[in-house]
Motif scaffolding. Structure first.
Motif, mmCIF file in Angstrom:
data_model
loop_
_atom_site.group_PDB
_atom_site.id
_atom_site.type_symbol
_atom_site.label_atom_id
_atom_site.label_comp_id
_atom_site.label_asym_id
_atom_site.label_seq_id
_atom_site.Cartn_x
_atom_site.Cartn_y
_atom_site.Cartn_z
ATOM 1 N N ALA A 70 0.829 -1.210 0.000
ATOM 2 C CA ALA A 70 0.000 0.000 0.000
ATOM 3 C C ALA A 70 0.860 1.255 0.000
ATOM 4 N N PRO A 71 0.846 2.041 -1.065
ATOM 5 C CA PRO A 71 1.626 3.289 -1.091
ATOM 6 C C PRO A 71 1.267 4.241 0.040
ATOM 7 N N ASP A 72 -0.016 4.315 0.431
ATOM 8 C CA ASP A 72 -0.419 5.222 1.511
ATOM 9 C C ASP A 72 0.280 4.856 2.820
ATOM 10 N N ALA A 73 0.357 3.567 3.101
ATOM 11 C CA ALA A 73 1.028 3.129 4.329
ATOM 12 C C ALA A 73 2.510 3.468 4.280
ATOM 13 N N LEU A 74 3.126 3.264 3.132
ATOM 14 C CA LEU A 74 4.552 3.561 3.006
ATOM 15 C C LEU A 74 4.821 5.057 3.071
ATOM 16 N N ASP A 75 3.889 5.865 2.590
ATOM 17 C CA ASP A 75 4.033 7.319 2.744
ATOM 18 C C ASP A 75 4.089 7.692 4.223
ATOM 19 N N ALA A 76 3.232 7.055 5.020
ATOM 20 C CA ALA A 76 3.236 7.306 6.466
ATOM 21 C C ALA A 76 4.549 6.828 7.084
ATOM 22 N N ALA A 77 5.046 5.667 6.644
ATOM 23 C CA ALA A 77 6.299 5.138 7.176
ATOM 24 C C ALA A 77 7.476 6.050 6.847
ATOM 25 N N ALA A 78 7.428 6.672 5.676
ATOM 26 C CA ALA A 78 8.528 7.540 5.243
ATOM 27 C C ALA A 78 8.689 8.761 6.140
ATOM 28 N N GLU A 79 7.657 9.100 6.891
ATOM 29 C CA GLU A 79 7.719 10.253 7.785
ATOM 30 C C GLU A 79 8.468 9.950 9.078
ATOM 31 N N LEU A 80 8.751 8.674 9.335
ATOM 32 C CA LEU A 80 9.450 8.293 10.554
ATOM 33 C C LEU A 80 10.932 8.638 10.469
ATOM 34 N N SER A 82 13.965 7.063 11.036
ATOM 35 C CA SER A 82 14.393 5.694 11.265
ATOM 36 C C SER A 82 15.444 5.296 10.240
ATOM 37 N N SER A 83 16.308 4.366 10.626
ATOM 38 C CA SER A 83 17.293 3.816 9.697
ATOM 39 C C SER A 83 16.704 2.694 8.851
ATOM 40 N N ALA A 84 15.464 2.306 9.149
ATOM 41 C CA ALA A 84 14.822 1.247 8.371
ATOM 42 C C ALA A 84 14.568 1.715 6.942
ATOM 43 N N GLU A 85 14.643 0.767 6.007
ATOM 44 C CA GLU A 85 14.273 1.017 4.616
ATOM 45 C C GLU A 85 12.807 0.608 4.436
ATOM 46 N N PHE A 86 12.110 1.297 3.543
ATOM 47 C CA PHE A 86 10.720 0.940 3.250
ATOM 48 C C PHE A 86 10.552 0.837 1.746
ATOM 49 N N VAL A 87 10.003 -0.313 1.299
ATOM 50 C CA VAL A 87 9.871 -0.546 -0.131
ATOM 51 C C VAL A 87 8.476 -1.086 -0.450
ATOM 52 N N LEU A 88 8.019 -0.780 -1.654
ATOM 53 C CA LEU A 88 6.754 -1.301 -2.159
ATOM 54 C C LEU A 88 6.985 -2.707 -2.687
ATOM 55 N N GLY A 89 6.131 -3.647 -2.311
ATOM 56 C CA GLY A 89 6.347 -5.009 -2.774
ATOM 57 C C GLY A 89 5.156 -5.916 -2.548
ATOM 58 N N ASP A 90 5.205 -7.079 -3.185
ATOM 59 C CA ASP A 90 4.169 -8.097 -3.161
ATOM 60 C C ASP A 90 4.598 -9.208 -2.208
ATOM 61 N N ALA A 91 3.750 -9.543 -1.243
ATOM 62 C CA ALA A 91 4.094 -10.575 -0.263
ATOM 63 C C ALA A 91 4.228 -11.951 -0.890
ATOM 64 N N TYR A 92 3.672 -12.158 -2.063
ATOM 65 C CA TYR A 92 3.819 -13.425 -2.771
ATOM 66 C C TYR A 92 5.096 -13.476 -3.614
ATOM 67 N N ALA A 93 5.715 -12.331 -3.854
ATOM 68 C CA ALA A 93 6.929 -12.265 -4.688
ATOM 69 C C ALA A 93 7.822 -11.170 -4.113
ATOM 70 N N LEU A 94 8.415 -11.432 -2.966
ATOM 71 C CA LEU A 94 9.223 -10.434 -2.271
ATOM 72 C C LEU A 94 10.427 -10.035 -3.123
ATOM 73 N N PRO A 95 10.703 -8.742 -3.218
ATOM 74 C CA PRO A 95 11.773 -8.261 -4.115
ATOM 75 C C PRO A 95 13.163 -8.393 -3.493
ATOM 76 N N PHE A 96 13.493 -9.622 -3.051
ATOM 77 C CA PHE A 96 14.779 -9.868 -2.405
ATOM 78 C C PHE A 96 15.304 -11.232 -2.838
ATOM 79 N N ASP A 97 16.625 -11.382 -2.788
ATOM 80 C CA ASP A 97 17.258 -12.646 -3.132
ATOM 81 C C ASP A 97 16.945 -13.712 -2.087
ATOM 82 N N ASP A 98 17.166 -14.959 -2.441
ATOM 83 C CA ASP A 98 17.062 -16.054 -1.482
ATOM 84 C C ASP A 98 18.023 -15.815 -0.317
ATOM 85 N N LYS A 99 17.606 -16.226 0.858
ATOM 86 C CA LYS A 99 18.454 -16.206 2.059
ATOM 87 C C LYS A 99 19.041 -14.818 2.333
ATOM 88 N N ALA A 100 18.201 -13.788 2.230
ATOM 89 C CA ALA A 100 18.683 -12.415 2.356
ATOM 90 C C ALA A 100 18.620 -11.871 3.791
#
Length: 263
Positions: A70-80, A82-100
């Protein structure tokens, strides 16, 4: 997510405010033994990122990433801040390599997807060997409250029907054991915990939030358009939440099941 399901609660401010209330202490305490500085963590379905940001503080200098559809949720997260990264993605096809990642965590997300087993398998794919898959899911059918206002019973019925019409499973807590086993997770362990709202401040916050959500969130729109409740019934439900919040005898609890599995 690139799938037919729809997030029942939407991202009205009353919903995001409830999500911002969540912390490690009240929503991920079961994961505490694994939150060791330097470990990496992926938070799937991170919403406005409150827990994600706290994970980042706890695990620093380890990498912490929140992913949400949800872009709206990530917009809210971007206001924090924090050192955390926030990315748009699909829980069925996570945009990360195996064993990351060392830890892959989700909170109240499996209940909103049509194939929670596939989501758990995808979470396991991006966990290091010896890493941890963690999930916590509510069981709406185990919700309890007092006084026994009939409008709150109707609220629970409408929530569960809208949730299922949107492709999810509101009683996810009781299904988490079978989902984990069907996903092939190794030696999954399960615990349970609950949110309880009893003080005047807690009742005012929780009851006030649902009084707003019953009228103005995506849940309200879906309830009416799906034929699950009329506008008048939603107004009665909203009023009942305020009545409950004002009652010094008021009690409300939601039970959750927690999963920890080593990959």
């Amino acid at each position: 997510m690139a799938s037919p399901e729809k997030y029942t609660h939407g991202h009205h401010e009353s919903v995001l405010a409830a999500h911002r209330w969540r912390t490690i202490a009240n929503s991920a305490h079961y994961l505490e033994p694994h939150l060791v500085a330097g470990r990496s963590l992926l938070d799937v379905g991170c919403g406005p990122g409150t827990i994600t940001a706290e994970f980042a503080e706890r695990l620093a200098p380890g990498r912490v990433v929140g992913v949400d559809a949800a872009p709206d949720a990530l917009d809210a997260a971007a206001e924090l801040e924090s050192s955390a990264e926030f990315v748009l993605g699909d829980a069925y096809a996570l945009p990360f390599d195996d064993k990351a990642f060392d830890i892959v965590h989700t909170h109240q997300t499996l209940q909103h997807v049509q194939d929670p087993v596939a989501m758990l398998r995808e979470m396991a794919r991006v966990v290091h060997d010896g890493g941890v898959v963690a999930a916590r899911e509510v069981d709406y059918a185990a919700t309890t409250w007092f006084p026994l206002l009939p409008e709150l019973a109707q609220w629970l019925d409408v929530v569960r029907r809208v949730h299922r019409a949107n492709g999810g499973e509101p009683d996810a807590g009781r299904h988490l054991t079978s989902w984990a086993l069907d996903a092939g997770l190794s030696a999954p362990q399960f615990t349970a915990s609950a949110w309880a709202f009893t003080t005047a401040q807690e009742r005012e916050w929780w009851g006030g939030a649902w009084a707003e959500r019953a009228l103005h969130s995506s849940f309200a729109t879906d309830a009416v358009e799906g034929g699950h409740a009329t506008v008048d019934e939603l107004h009665a439900i909203s009023a009942a939440w305020r009545t409950w919040a004002a009652d010094e005898r008021g009690y409300f609890s939601m039970t959750h099941t927690e999963l920890l599995a080593t990959v």
